[in-house]
Design a protein around this motif. Structure first.
Motif, PDB file in Angstrom:
ATOM      1  N   HIS A   1      46.131  36.978  33.646  1.00  0.00           N
ATOM      2  CA  HIS A   1      46.287  37.136  32.206  1.00  0.00           C
ATOM      3  C   HIS A   1      47.707  36.883  31.713  1.00  0.00           C
ATOM      4  CE1 HIS A   1      42.391  38.742  32.779  1.00  0.00           C
ATOM      5  NE2 HIS A   1      42.814  39.815  33.385  1.00  0.00           N
TER       6      HIS A   1
ATOM      7  N   GLY B   1      47.018  41.514  35.805  1.00  0.00           N
ATOM      8  CA  GLY B   1      45.581  41.346  35.737  1.00  0.00           C
ATOM      9  C   GLY B   1      45.101  40.108  36.478  1.00  0.00           C
TER      10      GLY B   1
ATOM     11  N   ASN C   1      41.136  38.223  36.982  1.00  0.00           N
ATOM     12  CA  ASN C   1      39.685  38.179  36.854  1.00  0.00           C
ATOM     13  C   ASN C   1      39.169  36.894  37.488  1.00  0.00           C
ATOM     14  OD1 ASN C   1      40.467  39.972  34.325  1.00  0.00           O
ATOM     15  ND2 ASN C   1      38.344  40.390  34.877  1.00  0.00           N
TER      16      ASN C   1
ATOM     17  N   SER D   1      37.191  42.069  38.513  1.00  0.00           N
ATOM     18  CA  SER D   1      38.642  42.144  38.410  1.00  0.00           C
ATOM     19  C   SER D   1      39.268  42.666  39.697  1.00  0.00           C
ATOM     20  CB  SER D   1      39.052  43.052  37.244  1.00  0.00           C
ATOM     21  OG  SER D   1      38.759  44.406  37.529  1.00  0.00           O
TER      22      SER D   1
ATOM     23  N   ASN E   1      43.051  43.878  39.904  1.00  0.00           N
ATOM     24  CA  ASN E   1      44.376  44.018  39.312  1.00  0.00           C
ATOM     25  C   ASN E   1      45.382  44.589  40.295  1.00  0.00           C
ATOM     26  OD1 ASN E   1      43.170  43.070  37.019  1.00  0.00           O
ATOM     27  ND2 ASN E   1      43.306  45.002  35.894  1.00  0.00           N
TER      28      ASN E   1
END
Lengths: 112, 113
Positions: free
Chosen positions: A7, A22, A24, A73, A75
């Motif tokens: 992100h 982040g 994903n 995800s 993270n």
């Protein structure tokens, strides 16, 4: 084809601040998940990995990552960053056909 | 253990010329990967070998790129002819077996002018 999204392109923090980067991915099957780090002037190296089991994995240098399957995800976190954590961080996803794909990377700058 | 060895470290060529990169993986690592990393982007898989067989070359521009791993050990990646957009760092990585972490070399930085 699977894809990996990171992100944040560039994150700037002061020392002792907390970090969360982040990641994903889009792939419906079983995956293995990795975070790699590239320190300035060095080659890519493994920070931590998740294959199965406890979704909270711990890596080197105080880093940890949490796999949330429902959110696709993975993270990366660190409670208190140091100047020496300045680097580029890459999330990578390996599908069950052994196809390893990387995200675009997040550059972390830690100000002393 | 010795790491993944790559050569050369840097290469500057003109467009339409050819270039070759060499990689020697960690001893015993059966899986070998070539990645292309363009400035500001993550590594993009070009080709993956398992021993001397190709597992995945779906993202390799086969009209100009070729790679081989004849004896299941070291590998060569070639570009012929090079284009400006081939300017990137070419990374070689190896792993002991599928689904294990990759060990990367230092890469070859290619500049095409």
């Amino acid at each position: 084809a699977q894809s990996v999204s990171q992100h944040n392109h560039h994150v700037i923090l002061s020392e002792a601040a907390s970090l969360e980067l982040g990641c994903n991915y889009s792939y419906g099957g079983t995956v293995n998940l990795f975070w790699y780090v590239q320190y300035p002037g060095q080659h890519l190296q493994l920070l931590l990995k998740y294959f199965s089991g406890d979704p909270l994995v711990k890596g080197i240098k105080g880093f940890e990552a949490e796999f949330i399957k429902s959110k696709f995800s993975f993270n990366l976190r660190k409670p208190s960053v140091q100047w020496s954590d300045t680097a580029e961080y890459f999330c990578a996803v390996e599908s069950n056909n052994n196809d390893m794909r990387f995200g675009a990377g997040t550059r972390l700058t830690v100000k002393p | 253990e010795a790491g993944v060895a790559q050569s050369p470290r840097y290469k500057i060529i003109e467009k339409r010329q050819s270039v070759a990169f060499w990689c020697n993986p960690i001893s015993g690592h059966a899986t070998l990967y070539w990645y292309q990393q363009i400035l500001g982007q993550g590594p993009k898989l070009l080709i993956q070998f398992q021993n001397n067989g190709v597992v995945d070359d779906s993202q390799l521009p086969k009209d100009r790129f070729s790679a081989e791993r004849l004896k299941g050990v070291d590998s060569t990646l070639k570009i012929q002819p090079a284009k400006l957009e081939d300017s990137a760092v070419y990374l070689c990585a190896s792993s002991f077996f599928p689904f294990s972490p990759l060990h990367f070399g230092n890469g070859t930085r290619l500049t095409v002018t």
